[in-house]
Structure formats: C-alpha cells, structure tokens
Design a protein around this motif. Structure first.
Motif, PDB file in Angstrom:
ATOM      1  N   ALA A 363      -6.187  24.791  47.892  1.00 42.98           N
ATOM      2  CA  ALA A 363      -5.199  24.726  48.969  1.00 42.98           C
ATOM      3  C   ALA A 363      -4.083  25.726  48.690  1.00 42.98           C
ATOM      4  O   ALA A 363      -3.560  25.811  47.578  1.00 42.98           O
ATOM      5  N   LEU A 364      -3.718  26.495  49.729  1.00 37.60           N
ATOM      6  CA  LEU A 364      -2.721  27.558  49.551  1.00 37.60           C
ATOM      7  C   LEU A 364      -1.387  27.237  50.212  1.00 37.60           C
ATOM      8  O   LEU A 364      -0.361  27.772  49.810  1.00 37.60           O
ATOM      9  N   GLY A 365      -1.367  26.435  51.244  1.00 37.24           N
ATOM     10  CA  GLY A 365      -0.100  26.133  51.891  1.00 37.24           C
ATOM     11  C   GLY A 365      -0.298  25.674  53.309  1.00 37.24           C
ATOM     12  O   GLY A 365      -1.405  25.621  53.819  1.00 37.24           O
ATOM     13  N   ASP A 366       0.815  25.333  53.952  1.00 39.08           N
ATOM     14  CA  ASP A 366       0.774  24.875  55.335  1.00 39.08           C
ATOM     15  C   ASP A 366       0.586  26.054  56.276  1.00 39.08           C
ATOM     16  O   ASP A 366       1.325  27.036  56.215  1.00 39.08           O
ATOM     17  N   HIS A 378      -2.990  34.992  48.918  1.00 44.22           N
ATOM     18  CA  HIS A 378      -4.126  35.372  48.092  1.00 44.22           C
ATOM     19  C   HIS A 378      -3.673  35.982  46.780  1.00 44.22           C
ATOM     20  O   HIS A 378      -4.236  35.727  45.717  1.00 44.22           O
ATOM     21  N   GLY A 379      -2.648  36.793  46.850  1.00 43.00           N
ATOM     22  CA  GLY A 379      -2.200  37.483  45.649  1.00 43.00           C
ATOM     23  C   GLY A 379      -1.658  36.557  44.586  1.00 43.00           C
ATOM     24  O   GLY A 379      -1.467  36.958  43.437  1.00 43.00           O
ATOM     25  N   ALA A 380      -1.363  35.295  44.932  1.00 49.62           N
ATOM     26  CA  ALA A 380      -0.856  34.345  43.958  1.00 49.62           C
ATOM     27  C   ALA A 380      -1.941  33.880  42.993  1.00 49.62           C
ATOM     28  O   ALA A 380      -1.644  33.323  41.942  1.00 49.62           O
ATOM     29  N   LEU A 381      -3.219  34.099  43.341  1.00 50.22           N
ATOM     30  CA  LEU A 381      -4.309  33.715  42.447  1.00 50.22           C
ATOM     31  C   LEU A 381      -4.589  34.847  41.468  1.00 50.22           C
ATOM     32  O   LEU A 381      -4.563  36.022  41.841  1.00 50.22           O
ATOM     33  N   PRO A 382      -4.875  34.509  40.210  1.00 50.24           N
ATOM     34  CA  PRO A 382      -5.150  35.568  39.227  1.00 50.24           C
ATOM     35  C   PRO A 382      -6.497  36.238  39.484  1.00 50.24           C
ATOM     36  O   PRO A 382      -7.381  35.659  40.103  1.00 50.24           O
ATOM     37  N   ALA A 383      -6.615  37.447  39.026  1.00 48.79           N
ATOM     38  CA  ALA A 383      -7.886  38.171  39.113  1.00 48.79           C
ATOM     39  C   ALA A 383      -8.158  38.802  37.745  1.00 48.79           C
ATOM     40  O   ALA A 383      -7.325  39.562  37.252  1.00 48.79           O
ATOM     41  N   PRO A 384      -9.296  38.523  37.128  1.00 47.35           N
ATOM     42  CA  PRO A 384     -10.347  37.608  37.616  1.00 47.35           C
ATOM     43  C   PRO A 384      -9.897  36.148  37.597  1.00 47.35           C
ATOM     44  O   PRO A 384      -8.956  35.798  36.899  1.00 47.35           O
ATOM     45  N   LEU A 385     -10.621  35.329  38.358  1.00 45.35           N
ATOM     46  CA  LEU A 385     -10.306  33.916  38.497  1.00 45.35           C
ATOM     47  C   LEU A 385     -11.424  33.089  37.880  1.00 45.35           C
ATOM     48  O   LEU A 385     -12.599  33.339  38.128  1.00 45.35           O
ATOM     49  N   SER A 386     -11.028  32.106  37.049  1.00 44.36           N
ATOM     50  CA  SER A 386     -12.017  31.233  36.409  1.00 44.36           C
ATOM     51  C   SER A 386     -12.128  29.922  37.185  1.00 44.36           C
ATOM     52  O   SER A 386     -11.120  29.319  37.556  1.00 44.36           O
ATOM     53  N   LEU A 387     -13.379  29.507  37.438  1.00 47.75           N
ATOM     54  CA  LEU A 387     -13.673  28.233  38.089  1.00 47.75           C
ATOM     55  C   LEU A 387     -14.510  27.375  37.149  1.00 47.75           C
ATOM     56  O   LEU A 387     -15.317  27.894  36.370  1.00 47.75           O
ATOM     57  N   ARG A 388     -14.322  26.065  37.242  1.00 44.53           N
ATOM     58  CA  ARG A 388     -15.143  25.156  36.433  1.00 44.53           C
ATOM     59  C   ARG A 388     -15.577  23.973  37.296  1.00 44.53           C
ATOM     60  O   ARG A 388     -14.762  23.340  37.961  1.00 44.53           O
TER      61      ARG A 388
END
Length: 539
Positions: A363-366, A378-388
């Motif tokens: 979730a990113l926001g309203d 989008h830019g607030a997420l790190p790159a690369p991004l780790s998912l588990r």
C-alpha cells in the motif's frame, strides 16, 4: 357504354367502365382521375388505393372488370389515409429495415421496412421519422408475372422531396425479378434506395425472400451501396509527436533473481521455486494506490503426499533494510499482466507439481491525496527490492521464498496490461507518461450491434459514441468550413492531465478517416493519430 356509380365521402360520380376485359386496377385509375378533377386535388394530395362494393366487400384489382363488377352497381373508393389506417393493424413484425438518419432535420430520418401482412401479402412501408408516410401491399400471387402481362411495372413505391436549400431525400422500392421457363417471371426480392436530406447518395440494399411451407421468409439482406461515399484517396497518418518526458517502447518485466530461484522448506513435503520474471504493477483500488509484484512459481510436493495450503504471507524490505508486512496471495498466471488470485481464508489442495503465482501488494497511500503523482510514491521503494513469501500448510509446515526485484520504481501501462486489467479489447492504445504522473487513453473495439465506440482512460472514465453521433458532428463542422471536429475532452483526476480526441474527415465526402489523440501530463505532451475504425453497420 356501361358504367358504375362510385362514391367517395359525400361525393358520387358515374364512371364509364370502358373495356370490361381490363383489370380492375385500370378502373381505379379512371376513378382516381375523375375524383381528383371533381375535387380540385393534385395526385400528391389525394391518392385512391381500393375499391369495394357498397356493402364493404373488397375488389381484387388484379381481376378483370367483367368478372367482379356488375354494370350499374354502386362502388365505394377509399383514399390512402383511410385505407392505411385500417391496414396498419394487420402488419407483422418487419423482416428488414433500411434507415438513414437525417442530420439536416434531426428526428426526421428516412426509412423503409418490409415484412408480411396477415392477409397473404407483403408490405413495404416508408417512414419520415416515426410517422408512416406511405404503405404499399403486394399480394403474394402477384409475385409471379405471366409472359402475357406486358403492363407489369416493377416499381413498388417512390417517395421523395426537396428542402428549401435544394437538398433531396428519396425512399424507393423496386421488385427484383428473375425470368423462369416459359417466359414468365418471378419476383425474388426488393431493391431499396433510401437517402436522407444530409446523405450524399442513397443507401442501396437488396432484401430477398424464400418460400417456406406456402409462405415467405426473409432469405438475405445485402448492402450494395452505403449512403456515405468512401473516397478512393489514401489518408496518411502523422508520426507520433512527443515532447517532454517520453515512455520506453515496451513495458519491462523485472528479471528478478532468475528462473530457478528455489525457496527454503522447514522440512515439510512441499518446495516452492520461482520460475518466471517478476512483473511489477500499480493499481488504484477504491481509495488506495498499491504496488503489486507478481511472481510465477512452481509448487512441488513429494510423491504420494498431499498438501493443503492454509496461509500465505508476504513481506518487503524498506529503504532502512527492515522487513515490512505486505499482502500476500496465491493464484495463477493466465497471461501477460493477467493474473487470478484466491482470497483468504485458504484451503488450497496441492499434489504433484503445479504452476502457480504469488502476489505481494504494498500500500502506497490514499488515492485522492496523490494527485496522480504515482512516480514520487514509487521512488520511495528501494531498488533493488527484496520480497519474502511464506506458505504454511495444514500441518504447520512452512516454505519460504525470497525474491529480488531489480526495477520496482517504474511501471508503464501497455495495451496488454490495460486489456487484462479492464477486460476490454483495445483497437487503439496511446500512452503518455512523466516522472510524476501517467495518462493513457484507449479506444475499445466497436460493438456492431450498437455501431458504437468507447474511449476510456486510466481513471476509468469512459465515453461512448455511435457512428451517427460522430457523423452529425462532422455534418455540422463541414457547414462551418472545417475538416476536423473535437469529439471529446477527458480530464484526468489530477491537475494538468487531459486527453483531447479529434476526428479528421474528408471535407468533400464527409468521410471520417483519422482519430487524433492529444495527451497532456504535468511534464509531457503526446500527439498521436490512428485510423478511424471501419464500422460494420450504422443501423
């Protein structure tokens, strides 16, 4: 010479019979001429269509005078208005219709219909708007024309007129006749020619019938000529012109950690393996915008074992390296950006080896507060991004899969992703984008039954237009000396975002040939031209 007495309303005349071997139709013509002269009426103002005996029995106009009329008898002649009102209640639902909308006189289109009358006849009717302008009945036995009938006229009806500025309309029906053995002829259909005041030429349609169990049924309807002229010249499309930020040519899928990224198992009978590239996506749902990461996987269960998955968890690592909770789901990949997922609570049976997909949403926001600035979020997420991802079965065994997404910050809509998301088929897809927002517009494939096209954008704002809507705008624009018309202006849900849709047409024939899209975002502009779609029909 022999004569009969004929009455119309309060007027009575004695009419000579002439040759009694002639058809009764010839007598009707004589009666019509005499009464119009007596009443001072023109043929266009007073038409007579039927003769009856004084006690109401109808005379068949195809019979000879001597076989149905006694000299000195009293007959009654009916005018068209009285007769058509009586006959309308006997008309069965139409077989076919040829309709031409009139852009000069709105709501006064010209149309002709054909069908069966309850009394073993065909009817052909002419309408101006919704008003019946003329009705003609054709006895079925008269569709066979003998070789001796030299007076046969294939014209069924012809109506027309001229407007004050010289524009003409036409509604004409003619029997289609084929010769058979012995020199006789048989009518197998009707050719319709219908033109409204605003049409450059008549639409020509041939309707044919077939004999079934002693009656007739519709066999075919074929358009020979459209009412609108299709020019022979070709129309060139301008090259897309983009200013400001521009999109890459294709939407990229993140390569992730490779096609065989195997997860870790706590000792249970199931293992999970990433088998395809991660597809990042972004969607607004209700009042919230989220990033979605789709991961194709394979689940393998030991021989003879059966597993029931009861829980799916997803996490992502933020810019500080901390694991945060996302929303995990398990489902299937059906195509490019086309996924289906199960909803919790889970009780998914797995055995053997099966292809599945995992989803992590962040979730990113309203949505109302984003003002379309998806790129900043989008830019607030790190790159690369780790998912588990963590999958738990009914015996509390867990299987874990970690995935690395190398390009989570940019997500571009494509025709394939929009079609999958909105469940539409796009004939045109045009997209403009920038670092703070996106704007795309699509034209959904036409729906032939309504002859309409739909335009939509990423905010799910849809506008629908029929072919008549578009042609009416073109007709008005041509009167003003224009060769293009603005069809619609769609504003996005954020400032400085809009789509203008313009129809370009040939000024000589009014033929629409191009749709021009002008997309504007806060930092870019795209002008793109696409060919106007070919409509199957405009009924």
């Amino acid at each position: 010479s022999m004569s009969v007495k004929v009455r119309f309303a309060e007027v009575g005349l004695v009419i000579p019979l002439g040759s009694t071997r002639d058809k009764a139709s010839r007598l009707l013509k004589s009666v019509s001429t005499r009464f119009r002269r007596e009443l001072g009426k023109r043929e266009a103002d007073l038409e007579f269509v039927e003769l009856t005996t004084q006690d109401g029995f109808r005379i068949d106009l195809n019979d000879s005078i001597e076989s149905v009329i006694t000299p000195g008898s009293v007959l009654v002649v009916k005018d068209y208005e009285t007769w058509s009102g009586e006959q309308s209640k006997f008309l069965k639902p139409r077989w076919a219709q040829v309709y031409r909308y009139d852009y000069e006189e709105r709501n006064n289109g010209r149309s002709m219909k054909i069908g069966l009358h309850q009394h073993n006849k065909l009817y052909v009717s002419t309408y101006i708007g919704k008003e019946l302008a003329y009705l003609k009945l054709i006895p079925l036995e008269s569709l066979v024309i003998s070789a001796e009938d030299t007076d046969f006229d294939p014209l069924i009806s012809e109506r027309g007129g001229v407007s004050d500025d010289g524009k003409q309309w036409l509604a004409k029906a003619t029997l289609v006749v084929n010769e058979v053995e012995g020199g006789s002829r048989i009518a197998t259909g009707v050719k319709f020619e219908v033109k409204s005041l605003s049409d450059p030429q008549p639409e020509i349609v041939i309707v044919k019938w077939k004999s079934v169990k002693g009656s007739l049924e519709l066999s075919s309807k074929e358009q020979i000529q459209d009412g609108h002229v299709v020019p022979e010249k070709k129309f060139e499309l301008a090259t897309d012109l983009a200013t400001g930020f521009t999109l890459p040519d294709v939407r990229q899928e993140s390569k992730g950690s490779g096609h065989e990224n195997k997860g870790k198992s706590s000792g249970g009978p199931m293992t999970v393996t990433q088998v395809g590239e991660v597809q990042p996506d972004m969607r607004s749902y209700r009042d919230e915008v989220s990033n979605f990461f789709h991961v194709p996987i394979r689940l393998d269960v030991d021989d003879g074992a059966e597993v029931y998955i009861v829980d799916v968890k997803a996490q992502y690592k933020d810019a500080q390296g901390e694991w945060q909770t996302g929303v995990g789901r398990l489902g299937w990949k059906r195509g490019f950006y086309n996924y289906s997922y199960e909803d919790a609570p889970y009780n998914i049976h797995v055995s053997g080896s099966v292809q599945r997909a995992l989803q992590c949403s962040v979730a990113l926001g309203d949505a109302p507060n984003l003002s379309g600035n998806y790129r900043e979020i989008h830019g607030a997420l790190p790159a690369p991004l780790s998912l588990r991802f963590t999958l738990t079965d009914n015996k509390e065994n867990t299987t874990e899969l970690e995935v690395e997404v190398d390009q989570p910050e940019l997500v571009y809509p494509t025709q394939a992703s929009v079609e999958a998301d909105l469940k539409v088929t796009c004939e045109h897809f045009v997209s403009a984008d920038d670092i703070t927002g996106r704007m795309y517009v699509y034209m959904e494939n036409q729906t032939p039954e309504y002859s309409s096209i739909q335009f939509g954008n990423q905010d799910r704002d849809r506008r629908s237009f029929t072919l008549n809507d578009i042609r009416e705008k073109i007709y008005a624009a041509k009167k003003e000396g224009k060769s293009e018309v603005d069809l619609e202006y769609i504003r996005g849900n954020a400032p400085n975002k809009s789509v203008e849709i313009t129809i370009l047409f040939d000024a000589e024939t009014e033929y629409p040939h191009t749709i021009r899209y002008t997309l504007v975002t806060p930092s870019s502009k795209l002008v793109a031209e696409r060919p106007f779609p070919v409509f199957l029909s405009d009924d």
